[in-house]
Design a protein around this motif. Structure first.
Motif, PDB file in Angstrom:
ATOM      1  N   HIS A 163       0.804  -1.217   0.000  1.00  0.00           N
ATOM      2  CA  HIS A 163       0.000   0.000   0.000  1.00  0.00           C
ATOM      3  C   HIS A 163       0.839   1.270   0.000  1.00  0.00           C
ATOM      4  O   HIS A 163       0.461   2.271   0.607  1.00  0.00           O
ATOM      5  CB  HIS A 163      -0.941  -0.009   1.210  1.00  0.00           C
ATOM      6  CG  HIS A 163      -1.788  -1.234   1.266  1.00  0.00           C
ATOM      7  ND1 HIS A 163      -2.792  -1.481   0.356  1.00  0.00           N
ATOM      8  CD2 HIS A 163      -1.767  -2.309   2.070  1.00  0.00           C
ATOM      9  CE1 HIS A 163      -3.375  -2.636   0.624  1.00  0.00           C
ATOM     10  NE2 HIS A 163      -2.753  -3.170   1.659  1.00  0.00           N
ATOM     11  N   SER A 164       1.953   1.201  -0.687  1.00  0.00           N
ATOM     12  CA  SER A 164       2.782   2.400  -0.730  1.00  0.00           C
ATOM     13  C   SER A 164       3.434   2.520  -2.100  1.00  0.00           C
ATOM     14  O   SER A 164       3.626   1.545  -2.817  1.00  0.00           O
ATOM     15  CB  SER A 164       3.849   2.350   0.370  1.00  0.00           C
ATOM     16  OG  SER A 164       4.707   1.245   0.187  1.00  0.00           O
ATOM     17  N   ASP A 165       3.739   3.765  -2.434  1.00  0.00           N
ATOM     18  CA  ASP A 165       4.459   4.056  -3.671  1.00  0.00           C
ATOM     19  C   ASP A 165       5.838   4.558  -3.291  1.00  0.00           C
ATOM     20  O   ASP A 165       5.994   5.191  -2.243  1.00  0.00           O
ATOM     21  CB  ASP A 165       3.719   5.130  -4.482  1.00  0.00           C
ATOM     22  CG  ASP A 165       2.472   4.568  -5.147  1.00  0.00           C
ATOM     23  OD1 ASP A 165       2.522   3.408  -5.584  1.00  0.00           O
ATOM     24  OD2 ASP A 165       1.468   5.302  -5.209  1.00  0.00           O
TER      25      ASP A 165
END
Length: 188
Positions: A163-165
């Motif tokens: 859930h991260s970029d």
């Protein structure tokens, strides 16, 4: 003829498949017997107990991983070898999560010495030859790379990067670039 076609190899492969489905720690002789629709006692002429079954799965997984790494490293050196070797570990962990966990199973010293785990260490040292490290740096580098690869694929498998970029593939590429730079500088 063996009941239900049971053989040590068939049970090991079925146990490895089961590990990928439900997790290596959940694989037991009882779970495997249920899968084959037989009593647990029917397995005991082929595997001694759950520990023996897990050891066999670990040895199978180490062999599969070593075979893939051997193929990936053929004709490669330096950064290209590093990326290929690391990619094999990451891809294997993603495709076979239970088997990958099995590669971390603690083997007794005699079994470990005769396992494909020895091939892994030799391959790691072979790829490091392209970086011209002496001892003890080479030994430290083997341990360091193994820790980085295992740590990253374990965190990725646990969903830590979902859930991260930026995405985990970009981070993986940066890690491998950094490892290559560090190794070219002599791992000091």
């Amino acid at each position: 003829m063996a009941r239900a076609g049971l053989t040590p190899d068939r049970l090991t492969l079925a146990g490895a498949d089961l590990a990928d489905e439900i997790g290596f720690d959940q694989v037991t002789a009882s779970a495997l017997a249920r899968q084959f629709g037989v009593q647990v006692a029917s397995l005991y002429s082929h595997v001694r107990n759950t520990h023996d079954l897990r050891t066999r799965i670990a040895l199978l997984a180490l062999t599969e991983l070593a075979d893939r790494a051997t193929e990936a490293l053929a004709g490669r050196s330096g950064k290209d070898a590093l990326i290929a070797f690391a990619g094999v570990y990451r891809d294997y962990a993603r495709a076979h999560p239970g088997r990958y966990t099995a590669t971390q199973f603690r083997l007794d010293p005699q079994t470990a010495a005769a396992s494909a785990g020895v091939r892994h260490a030799r391959m790691m040292r072979a790829l490091l030859r392209g970086y011209e490290l002496g001892e003890p740096d080479e030994t430290h580098a083997v341990r360091f790379l193994g820790s980085v690869f295992h740590g990253y694929v374990s965190l990725e498998a646990a969903g830590s990067f979902d859930h991260s970029d930026p995405g985990s593939a970009e981070t993986w590429a940066r890690i491998l670039d950094s490892l290559d730079t560090m190794l070219r500088k002599g791992f000091s």
